[in-house]
Design an enzyme around this catalytic site. Structure first.
Site, PDB file in Angstrom:
ATOM      1  N   PRO A 185       0.790  -1.224   0.000  1.00  0.00           N
ATOM      2  CA  PRO A 185       0.000   0.000   0.000  1.00  0.00           C
ATOM      3  C   PRO A 185       0.817   1.267   0.000  1.00  0.00           C
ATOM      4  CG  PRO A 185       0.064  -0.984   2.176  1.00  0.00           C
ATOM      5  CD  PRO A 185       1.085  -1.660   1.360  1.00  0.00           C
ATOM      6  N   GLU A 186       0.180   2.315  -0.471  1.00  0.00           N
ATOM      7  CA  GLU A 186       0.729   3.662  -0.336  1.00  0.00           C
ATOM      8  C   GLU A 186      -0.167   4.421   0.635  1.00  0.00           C
ATOM      9  OE1 GLU A 186       1.720   5.357  -4.182  1.00  0.00           O
ATOM     10  OE2 GLU A 186       2.014   3.361  -4.993  1.00  0.00           O
TER      11      GLU A 186
ATOM     12  N   HIS B 257       1.343 -17.467   5.788  1.00  0.00           N
ATOM     13  CA  HIS B 257       2.250 -16.324   5.960  1.00  0.00           C
ATOM     14  C   HIS B 257       1.836 -15.397   7.098  1.00  0.00           C
ATOM     15  CE1 HIS B 257       4.067 -17.626   2.267  1.00  0.00           C
ATOM     16  NE2 HIS B 257       2.951 -17.446   1.609  1.00  0.00           N
TER      17      HIS B 257
ATOM     18  N   ARG C 170       5.775 -11.650   1.444  1.00  0.00           N
ATOM     19  CA  ARG C 170       7.189 -11.454   1.126  1.00  0.00           C
ATOM     20  C   ARG C 170       8.036 -11.076   2.335  1.00  0.00           C
ATOM     21  NH1 ARG C 170       7.115  -7.992  -4.364  1.00  0.00           N
ATOM     22  NH2 ARG C 170       9.328  -8.467  -4.357  1.00  0.00           N
TER      23      ARG C 170
ATOM     24  N   ARG D 236      17.872  19.805  -8.285  1.00  0.00           N
ATOM     25  CA  ARG D 236      18.262  18.390  -8.382  1.00  0.00           C
ATOM     26  C   ARG D 236      18.236  17.911  -9.824  1.00  0.00           C
ATOM     27  NH1 ARG D 236      17.956  15.810  -3.349  1.00  0.00           N
ATOM     28  NH2 ARG D 236      19.007  14.155  -4.505  1.00  0.00           N
TER      29      ARG D 236
END
Length: 293
Positions: free
Chosen positions: A2-3, A93, A112, A155
């Site tokens: 998620p963000e 998991h 993961r 930048r």
DNA sequence: GGCCGCCTGAGC
DNA sequence: GCTCAGGCGGCC
């Protein structure tokens, strides 16, 4: 996975299921997800803590206890946080289970195993969400064009990469950087030092707009959340460009392009997000050594 | 700047 | 069998 919008969705779903509950037994099935302190101490400290509230900062969630201690976590790519009755079969998991005083459990599932947990005792410095570790929230009014320009304007990295820098803005990842840059009409591979004042203005307004929209589109009931096992979010079908390479641009109809930028798969409209916008010609003048037609 | 590691699973 | 995945840190 998620963000920011998805993490905020998790927070809103879980807070009423956790606030006021006391942690009973703590089961850790995989110590690598415990970042601080050592798993044994982590478990001992957690037991008996009463949860006051859950907050979010960037992509971090923090459980605040009445004692003043805090439990922070990051879901990374595939972390899922679910509250469910004790008797439910364990998902594959599952790495951490907190039993709660209402006979539910808070479970952490992570295929993961990239996700991490940190426990900070009262008075202990939080190394994750402090000011030097995390930039402002996307909705913070400080995030205006002049902030972005002064922070990034010199930048040489691409704007897409810099939007992923959590010390610049907190909470943006690969989906929302593409969405934000689409709304702002900026090519994701554009170098920061080539952006115009107008670009910074559009970017500054696109960031909160897209993030707030994402949170709104993510809204779901606890039942829907549980049915999706905390990994299915509602907004995917509403995303404008992410995952839609080859499909028509929602603004102009041109086929969306996919390109790896800064090591991340990126989707953009070649027409609405021009790599070399008209009027930027003077920025393309190359020194002689660069000319290798 | 680019690449690798950390992990497993889905999709081709 | 290979490539890719919504994150992030580390390495050269």
């Amino acid at each position: 996975m998620p963000e920011l919008p998805e993490v905020e969705t998790v927070r809103r779903i879980l807070e009423p299921q956790l606030a006021g509950r006391t942690v009973g037994t703590v089961e850790v099935y995989n110590e690598q997800i415990i970042a601080h302190p050592k798993a044994e101490l982590f478990m001992a400290l957690l037991q008996g803590q009463t949860i006051q509230k859950i907050s979010r900062r960037g992509k971090f969630l923090t459980l605040h206890f009445e004692s003043g201690d805090r439990l922070s976590l990051h879901l990374r790519m595939t972390g899922q946080l679910l509250v469910m009755p004790k008797g439910e079969p364990l998902e594959k998991h599952t790495h951490l289970i907190l039993s709660l005083s209402d006979s539910n459990q808070l479970r952490y599932i992570d295929v993961r195993r990239f996700g991490r947990f940190w426990y900070f005792q009262k008075g202990e410095t939080d190394t994750l969400t402090g000011q030097d570790a995390l930039g402002p929230e996307p909705t913070d009014p400080i995030l205006a064009a002049d902030y972005l320009k002064s922070k990034l304007g010199r930048r040489k990295k691409t704007i897409k990469e810099m939007l992923h820098d959590q010390t610049v803005v907190a909470g943006i990842g690969n989906i929302y950087s593409d969405e934000i840059l689409f709304v702002a009409g900026i090519y994701p591979g554009a170098k920061c030092d080539a952006l115009s004042d107008a670009d910074w203005e559009r970017l500054a307004s696109a960031i909160p707009e897209v993030i707030l929209w994402g949170i709104d589109a993510d809204q779901m009931t606890p039942e829907e959340y549980l049915r999706g096992k905390g990994k299915e979010y509602r907004n995917a079908e509403h995303l404008r460009v992410y995952g839609r390479a080859g499909q028509p641009c929602p603004a102009c109809g041109e086929a969306l392009c996919r390109k790896v930028i800064g090591g991340r798969s990126s989707t953009y409209c070649p027409n609405c997000q021009k790599a070399f916008p008209a009027g930027a010609g003077s920025l393309q003048v190359k020194s002689q050594g660069d000319n290798q037609a």
